[in-house]
Enzyme design. Structure first.
Site, PDB file in Angstrom:
ATOM      1  N   SER A   1       0.615  -1.202  -0.209  1.00  8.78           N
ATOM      2  CA  SER A   1      -0.277  -0.175   0.021  1.00  8.78           C
ATOM      3  C   SER A   1       0.715   1.100   0.241  1.00  8.78           C
ATOM      4  CB  SER A   1      -1.094  -0.049   1.106  1.00  8.78           C
ATOM      5  OG  SER A   1       0.020  -0.214   2.557  1.00  8.78           O
TER       6      SER A   1
ATOM      7  N   GLY B   1      -0.359   4.256   0.661  1.00 13.13           N
ATOM      8  CA  GLY B   1      -1.202   5.678   0.511  1.00 13.13           C
ATOM      9  C   GLY B   1      -1.961   5.948  -0.684  1.00 13.13           C
TER      10      GLY B   1
ATOM     11  N   GLY C   1      -1.741   4.943  -3.900  1.00 14.50           N
ATOM     12  CA  GLY C   1      -2.482   3.777  -4.208  1.00 14.50           C
ATOM     13  C   GLY C   1      -2.033   1.955  -3.855  1.00 14.50           C
TER      14      GLY C   1
ATOM     15  N   GLY D   1      -5.399  -0.180   5.904  1.00 14.71           N
ATOM     16  CA  GLY D   1      -4.779  -1.258   4.864  1.00 14.71           C
ATOM     17  C   GLY D   1      -5.615  -2.457   5.318  1.00 14.71           C
ATOM     18  N   ASP D   2      -6.019  -2.795   6.640  1.00 17.52           N
ATOM     19  CA  ASP D   2      -6.181  -3.638   7.109  1.00 17.52           C
ATOM     20  C   ASP D   2      -7.826  -3.768   6.224  1.00 17.52           C
ATOM     21  OD1 ASP D   2      -5.052  -3.914   9.409  1.00 17.52           O
ATOM     22  OD2 ASP D   2      -5.925  -3.119  10.143  1.00 17.52           O
TER      23      ASP D   2
END
Length: 323
Positions: free
Chosen positions: A220, A222, A225, A254-255
């Protein structure tokens, strides 16, 4: 079924403020209390989207009992393991531009016997799992190779393992050959020693993690993308991005990304697009709320051929729009 393990769960309090000024008295616009911990969040996101999951959660003290109570009320399928210490509390301060300041407690130490009990709980449930997700920071005094040892046992049983952690725990887990790792931009740079200034840097660092043992890397980036690198003889690389009109909180985004990726089959561009759609929806929600189907807009996601010269914006992990 997707089994998640969170060794260092938490109660997460998110406070929304207009702007954060050190030393000032600030009036909160809103406050939210949610269950926390990376694996817990993955299971919550899967539950919200009716994907079968089970979470293994050690807990202790009043905060731990409150955490389990919130998860029980939400209907989460879980295996709880009582421990002697107290579950931690975390605070996130979210500003109106999407900037998040997090204050995370270290958590409680786990004894060798408690770790053995937790491992037995995971292994006892893993026989019916397609994936085991081992994620989050390690509590104090827990050996850095704990995820690696579990990963080897699952891999021997033919179970896919996804790792989402950082620092020595990530490096140790890579040597155990996980099916997937999901670092963010900062973790990617830290694990490889490669400064991440362009998309090409991120792809190169992800390739290095594959060379270190991971079969695939979902990184990831941020606001910029995410990139997916699937290693092996026929390497594949995909890049995607999305836009959040009104970001509220990046806590748990992110999870949600990892949950969406696994729910969509954990391979290729379709899984990457779903991961970005879930993460985008999470950023638009308050606190560490996980998105439901009504929150997810796949039309916001754009996949494109990865341009290695594409510059990544400074501070892209801050989570401001777009993600």
């Amino acid at each position: 079924m997707i089994l998640t393990l969170t060794l260092n769960p938490s109660l997460d309090r998110t406070i929304e403020v207009g702007s954060l000024t050190r030393g000032a008295v600030i009036r909160a616009g809103a406050a939210h209390l949610d269950p926390g911990g990376k694996g817990v969040n993955v299971s919550r996101a899967l539950l919200a989207n009716q994907v079968r999951s089970c979470a293994v959660i050690p807990y202790g003290g009043d905060e731990g009992r409150r955490l389990i109570g919130l998860l029980s009320a939400a209907g989460l399928d879980m295996i709880t393991v009582p421990v002697a210490g107290s579950t931690r509390s975390n605070i996130s301060l979210t500003e109106s531009d999407g900037t998040v300041t997090k204050i995370n407690e270290p958590g409680t130490a786990l004894s060798p016997s408690e770790l053995d009990t937790i491992a037995d709980a995971v292994l006892g449930a893993a026989h019916s799992a397609d994936w085991v997700v081992a994620s989050g920071s390690l509590p104090p005094e827990v050996p850095a190779d704990v995820y690696a040892r579990l990963c080897r046992r699952f891999a021997d049983a033919g179970i896919n393992v996804a790792i989402d952690t950082s620092r020595p725990a990530l490096l140790a887990a890579l040597a155990a050959g996980p099916a997937l790792v999901k670092p963010n931009r900062e973790e990617l740079a830290e694990a490889t020693g490669i400064p991440i200034a362009t998309l090409g840097d991120a792809i190169g660092a992800a390739r290095k993690l594959c060379a270190m043992g991971a079969r695939a890397v979902l990184a990831s980036l941020g606001r910029d993308g995410a990139v997916l690198v699937e290693g092996g003889a026929e390497e594949q690389v995909w890049f995607g991005e999305s836009f959040v009109a009104e970001p509220r909180s990046t806590v748990g985004a992110g999870d949600a990304m990892l949950a969406g990726f696994l729910a969509a089959g954990a391979r290729g561009e379709e899984a990457l697009a779903e991961a970005l759609a879930w993460a985008t929806a999470a950023v638009a929600l308050p606190g560490s709320r996980m998105p439901h189907p009504r929150d997810i807009n796949r039309d916001l996601v754009r996949l494109s051929p990865p341009d290695p010269n594409l510059p990544l914006r400074p501070g892209a992990d801050s989570g401001a729009s777009p993600i």
